[in-house]
Design a protein around this motif. Sequence first.
Motif, PDB file in Angstrom:
ATOM      1  N   ASP A 112     -12.771 -25.560 -49.970  1.00  0.00           N
ATOM      2  CA  ASP A 112     -12.207 -26.908 -50.064  1.00  0.00           C
ATOM      3  C   ASP A 112     -12.386 -27.488 -51.471  1.00  0.00           C
ATOM      4  N   ASP A 115     -12.175 -31.204 -52.208  1.00  0.00           N
ATOM      5  CA  ASP A 115     -13.310 -32.076 -51.911  1.00  0.00           C
ATOM      6  C   ASP A 115     -14.129 -32.367 -53.173  1.00  0.00           C
ATOM      7  N   LYS A 320     -20.085 -27.094 -49.554  1.00  0.00           N
ATOM      8  CA  LYS A 320     -20.580 -28.138 -48.655  1.00  0.00           C
ATOM      9  C   LYS A 320     -21.815 -27.651 -47.898  1.00  0.00           C
ATOM     10  N   GLN A 324     -25.797 -29.118 -47.224  1.00  0.00           N
ATOM     11  CA  GLN A 324     -26.483 -29.181 -45.934  1.00  0.00           C
ATOM     12  C   GLN A 324     -27.807 -28.425 -45.979  1.00  0.00           C
ATOM     13  N   ARG A 342     -19.168 -33.549 -54.820  1.00  0.00           N
ATOM     14  CA  ARG A 342     -18.276 -33.512 -53.665  1.00  0.00           C
ATOM     15  C   ARG A 342     -18.196 -34.885 -52.975  1.00  0.00           C
ATOM     16  N   SER A 344     -17.443 -35.391 -49.890  1.00  0.00           N
ATOM     17  CA  SER A 344     -17.974 -35.323 -48.530  1.00  0.00           C
ATOM     18  C   SER A 344     -19.460 -35.628 -48.464  1.00  0.00           C
ATOM     19  N   THR A 345     -20.184 -35.390 -49.543  1.00  0.00           N
ATOM     20  CA  THR A 345     -21.630 -35.667 -49.543  1.00  0.00           C
ATOM     21  C   THR A 345     -21.901 -37.129 -49.241  1.00  0.00           C
ATOM     22  N   TYR A 346     -21.080 -38.005 -49.783  1.00  0.00           N
ATOM     23  CA  TYR A 346     -21.323 -39.445 -49.650  1.00  0.00           C
ATOM     24  C   TYR A 346     -20.993 -39.978 -48.264  1.00  0.00           C
ATOM     25  N   ALA A 347     -20.395 -39.148 -47.427  1.00  0.00           N
ATOM     26  CA  ALA A 347     -20.082 -39.553 -46.053  1.00  0.00           C
ATOM     27  C   ALA A 347     -21.106 -39.042 -45.050  1.00  0.00           C
ATOM     28  N   ILE A 348     -22.104 -38.302 -45.505  1.00  0.00           N
ATOM     29  CA  ILE A 348     -23.113 -37.739 -44.597  1.00  0.00           C
ATOM     30  C   ILE A 348     -24.102 -38.836 -44.210  1.00  0.00           C
TER      31      ILE A 348
END
Length: 431
Positions: A112, A115, A320, A324, A342, A344-348
């Motif tokens: 991805d 991302d 990603k 994790q 990334r 997506s990191t900020y949405a974890i």
Amino acid sequence: MKSLRNTALGLSMGIVAASTAFADGHAKELTIAIVNNGHMINMQKVAEAYTEETGVKLNWVSLEEGVLREQVTSDTATGGGQYDIINIGMQEAPIWGAAGWIEPLNFSAEYDVDDILPAMREGLSHDGTLYAAPFYGESSMVMYRKDLTDAAGVTIVDNDSWDNITAAAAAMHDPENGVYGACLRGKPGWGDGMAFVTTVANSFGAAWFDKDMKPTLDTPEWNAAVTMYVNLLNSYGPPGSEGNSFNEILALYNEGKCGLWIDATIAASFLEVDGVAYAQSPNAGNPVGANWLWAWAMAVPSGTENADEAKAFIEWATSKEYVQAVGNHPDFGWAKVPTGQRASTYAIPEFQAVAGFAAAEMAAIDSAAPGATDLKPYVGVQFVAIPEFPEVGTAVSQEIAAALSGAKSVEEALAAGQAAADAIMKEAGYY
């Protein structure tokens, strides 16, 4: 072998591809040159699971920032093949990619690539091709002890003036009790002290070069910026600031010895003192270029004989799933995950719960402006995206460190820097 897909580390993505690359059953070795910053050091421990799954032995060469740049540049330019994977950044990646020094990176769909934050992806690409994958990204911001500013009755706000920053440093400065008002980079090197000084100069309306690419260090804007910087550190900084870069100041800050620090946003992941607050970088009337943009990224030198294996490791280490893995690692946790690379990191949720710096970090990254402007005809914030800049920036930084130490006046340092930069640019054929 037990699959890591079922472990708490969740490292399956990328390892599947890596395992395929090693289907011949012969374990490989990869030699990886990394900068000795916290996230890179942590990777060595997290990557033990990669070796367990793939049989690939990872030989780490951890170097101080300036030494890393020198050794990696020399080896990569000559195709020496000493390293299979190297840490580089936005200054090098597009230039080295265009020159054929490093391999293009084409990852699987699961990786991805979309991302990756656009600023990082674009800064590490040439003609739309990614040549280095960001391990973490950063801008710069103010990190200050709010307990100390509150006690001193001063405030620091977003995009503050340098006058107010100086006043806040003065109010917090208490050397008898081991607290210095401002801790700022001063160590020579284009990516060390010069990175910070360039953002200061930008904020005063200065630029490295004019429209003809002639150096402009002899301008009033540069003089005002460097004079303010030298006076600030000599009045309210720790002794020996001309020897301090990121790691030295991080240690001082965590010892409770710094009131404020303006540096890489990634530092927030490693601050261990209480009461830290964040603000966007100060300026002297020009906010464009007051905060830098950078990524420590991973690339594959064209001289390696292990390109496929190296790319497989990079795909894993910048995925990603790697984020994790760090978040779930017993030695690190969500406050220590690499950031700035990334979206997506900020949405974890687990990351959001512990990352009080996240909003300030993203605001800094989003506001960084590497493109050419009316003030500067080149790409780059704290660097200039031309092959000659490392030589120019390092030469000038040595002069500014001399001014900081008192060996030269600001005027003498800038005159010598102007002469050095002029000679380099003339020899390179710019004019």
